[in-house]
Design a protein around this motif. Structure first.
Motif, PDB file in Angstrom:
ATOM      1  N   PRO A 195       0.828  -1.208   0.000  1.00 64.56           N
ATOM      2  CA  PRO A 195       0.000   0.000   0.000  1.00 64.56           C
ATOM      3  C   PRO A 195       0.862   1.258   0.000  1.00 64.56           C
ATOM      4  N   GLY A 196       0.428   2.248  -0.751  1.00 69.36           N
ATOM      5  CA  GLY A 196       1.130   3.527  -0.774  1.00 69.36           C
ATOM      6  C   GLY A 196       0.141   4.673  -0.782  1.00 69.36           C
ATOM      7  N   PRO A 197       0.606   5.885  -0.577  1.00 71.74           N
ATOM      8  CA  PRO A 197      -0.297   7.033  -0.497  1.00 71.74           C
ATOM      9  C   PRO A 197      -1.012   7.352  -1.811  1.00 71.74           C
ATOM     10  N   HIS A 198      -0.486   6.826  -2.919  1.00 69.27           N
ATOM     11  CA  HIS A 198      -1.097   7.077  -4.225  1.00 69.27           C
ATOM     12  C   HIS A 198      -1.706   5.804  -4.815  1.00 69.27           C
ATOM     13  N   GLY A 199      -1.843   4.773  -3.995  1.00 66.71           N
ATOM     14  CA  GLY A 199      -2.372   3.501  -4.466  1.00 66.71           C
ATOM     15  C   GLY A 199      -1.334   2.403  -4.345  1.00 66.71           C
ATOM     16  N   PRO A 200      -1.709   1.172  -4.710  1.00 63.80           N
ATOM     17  CA  PRO A 200      -0.798   0.040  -4.559  1.00 63.80           C
ATOM     18  C   PRO A 200       0.480   0.228  -5.378  1.00 63.80           C
ATOM     19  N   VAL A 201       1.594  -0.273  -4.832  1.00 66.50           N
ATOM     20  CA  VAL A 201       2.894  -0.199  -5.484  1.00 66.50           C
ATOM     21  C   VAL A 201       3.357  -1.631  -5.761  1.00 66.50           C
ATOM     22  N   PRO A 202       3.560  -2.001  -7.030  1.00 69.16           N
ATOM     23  CA  PRO A 202       4.025  -3.357  -7.313  1.00 69.16           C
ATOM     24  C   PRO A 202       5.493  -3.527  -6.937  1.00 69.16           C
ATOM     25  N   ILE A 203       5.801  -4.680  -6.378  1.00 68.94           N
ATOM     26  CA  ILE A 203       7.184  -5.031  -6.065  1.00 68.94           C
ATOM     27  C   ILE A 203       7.438  -6.465  -6.500  1.00 68.94           C
ATOM     28  N   ARG A 204       8.689  -6.785  -6.716  1.00 65.67           N
ATOM     29  CA  ARG A 204       9.102  -8.169  -6.988  1.00 65.67           C
ATOM     30  C   ARG A 204      10.184  -8.530  -5.982  1.00 65.67           C
ATOM     31  N   VAL A 205       9.969  -9.616  -5.260  1.00 65.67           N
ATOM     32  CA  VAL A 205      10.879 -10.042  -4.197  1.00 65.67           C
ATOM     33  C   VAL A 205      11.753 -11.173  -4.708  1.00 65.67           C
ATOM     34  N   TYR A 206      13.056 -11.052  -4.498  1.00 65.97           N
ATOM     35  CA  TYR A 206      14.044 -12.048  -4.915  1.00 65.97           C
ATOM     36  C   TYR A 206      14.694 -12.656  -3.672  1.00 65.97           C
ATOM     37  N   ARG A 207      14.723 -13.994  -3.636  1.00 63.56           N
ATOM     38  CA  ARG A 207      15.389 -14.699  -2.544  1.00 63.56           C
ATOM     39  C   ARG A 207      16.482 -15.596  -3.109  1.00 63.56           C
ATOM     40  N   PRO A 208      17.616 -15.709  -2.411  1.00 64.89           N
ATOM     41  CA  PRO A 208      18.635 -16.662  -2.851  1.00 64.89           C
ATOM     42  C   PRO A 208      18.102 -18.079  -2.688  1.00 64.89           C
ATOM     43  N   ARG A 209      18.150 -18.870  -3.735  1.00 64.30           N
ATOM     44  CA  ARG A 209      17.539 -20.199  -3.715  1.00 64.30           C
ATOM     45  C   ARG A 209      18.269 -21.120  -2.736  1.00 64.30           C
ATOM     46  N   GLY A 210      17.500 -21.750  -1.855  1.00 61.92           N
ATOM     47  CA  GLY A 210      18.060 -22.736  -0.944  1.00 61.92           C
ATOM     48  C   GLY A 210      18.830 -22.157   0.223  1.00 61.92           C
ATOM     49  N   ARG A 211      18.764 -20.848   0.403  1.00 58.88           N
ATOM     50  CA  ARG A 211      19.499 -20.217   1.503  1.00 58.88           C
ATOM     51  C   ARG A 211      18.587 -19.228   2.240  1.00 58.88           C
TER      52      ARG A 211
END
Length: 310
Positions: A54-70
């Motif tokens: 959520p943001g003050p001007h509406g939803p903000v898209p994000i993409r989350v990256y995780r190191p695989r297996g760690r």
């Protein structure tokens, strides 16, 4: 030094082209050939998830990256470039950089699809989106990671990262970033002039690879709405920098905007901010839109991974 030999051998492909030309099939083929790197990019071991915050001007898209297996160690909020008016989560400067840093640094990387300066959107709306994503990353709903998070971005995204860090410092309402990672930042207007040797090399490049006075003014006017009496934090090289976290800056050697990054490094150092720089020799502005099969892209990513892991 001169332009990287691999890139220099391809300059004929884009000579005479303009950014609006790719709609023409032949121009599109020439652009594709110019941006084809020495080897395909083997996507690193990183898992991704799509979210909105959520943001003050509406939803903000994000993409989350995780190191695989760690289990993620540090965290990074990352902002792509694009002159404040272009770019998205799929461009290499967003996706490739985020995936590489997740794998190389064992980091949780959050790439932000902030609102672009189009259709009447202007400063400070993109910075508001960045702060909303930062508040999510530092809040209870964020994925688990170890250690304080960092903030970074490329080109216009570097300016947004710096603006958001300044606002966090001044507001004192949320955890400040532990570090800043800034790639070829566009942080000043007017941009200082190039040194004579670099200017001579730049004159040999096709105009499509240059930032002239008119294009720089257009970026600022489109983002802020004017080129006079700018709010200091809009082009944040004009703001007070004391109290910001340790900063790593990657510079593209052959870049009309490089003097902004050079000056920012000197300003940060004068302000007592621990600052490291890496100069990607023979590289053009936006070189993180290319793959690590180019040695200087690989070295730039390695530098950022080192900054991120301390």
């Amino acid at each position: 030094m001169p332009l990287d030999p691999f890139l220099a051998a391809k300059l004929h492909l884009i000579d005479g082209l303009r950014w609006e030309n790719p709609a023409d099939p032949e121009a599109g083929r020439r652009f594709d050939a110019f941006f084809r790197d020495p080897a395909p990019w083997p996507e690193p071991e990183a898992d991704t998830e799509e979210h909105t915050v959520p943001g003050p001007h509406g939803p903000v898209p994000i993409r989350v990256y995780r190191p695989r297996g760690r289990r993620p160690g540090p965290a990074l909020l990352w902002l792509h470039g694009g002159g404040f008016r272009a770019g998205d989560l799929d461009m290499p400067e967003a996706h490739l950089v985020s995936a590489e840093l997740a794998a190389r640094a064992g980091a949780l990387v959050v790439s932000v699809g902030y609102r672009l300066a189009v259709d009447g959107v202007r400063y400070p709306v993109p910075v508001d989106d960045v702060r909303a994503a930062w508040q999510w990353l530092t809040g209870p709903e964020a994925p688990t990671y170890a250690g304080p998070p960092a903030l970074g971005g490329a080109s216009a995204g570097a300016a947004l990262a710096l603006s958001a860090a300044i606002r966090q410092r001044d507001a004192g309402s949320a955890p400040p970033p532990a570090a800043l990672l800034l790639a070829y930042p566009f942080a000043h207007f007017p941009v200082p002039v190039l040194d004579d040797d670099t200017a001579a090399l730049m004159r040999e490049l096709p105009s499509i690879l240059r930032f002239d006075t008119a294009s720089i003014e257009d970026m600022v006017r489109n983002y802020v709405g004017r080129i006079t009496e700018l709010p200091p934090a809009a082009m944040p090289g004009a703001a007070g920098l004391t109290g910001l976290p340790p900063t790593g800056i990657v510079l593209s050697e052959l870049d009309d905007l490089r003097p902004s990054g050079d000056l920012l490094a000197r300003q940060l150092t004068e302000s007592g901010v621990p600052t490291r720089t890496y100069l990607a020799t023979g590289m053009l502005h936006g070189h993180l839109n290319r793959t690590p099969s180019l040695a200087e892209v690989d070295r730039s990513l390695a530098f950022f991974a080192t900054v991120l892991t301390g």
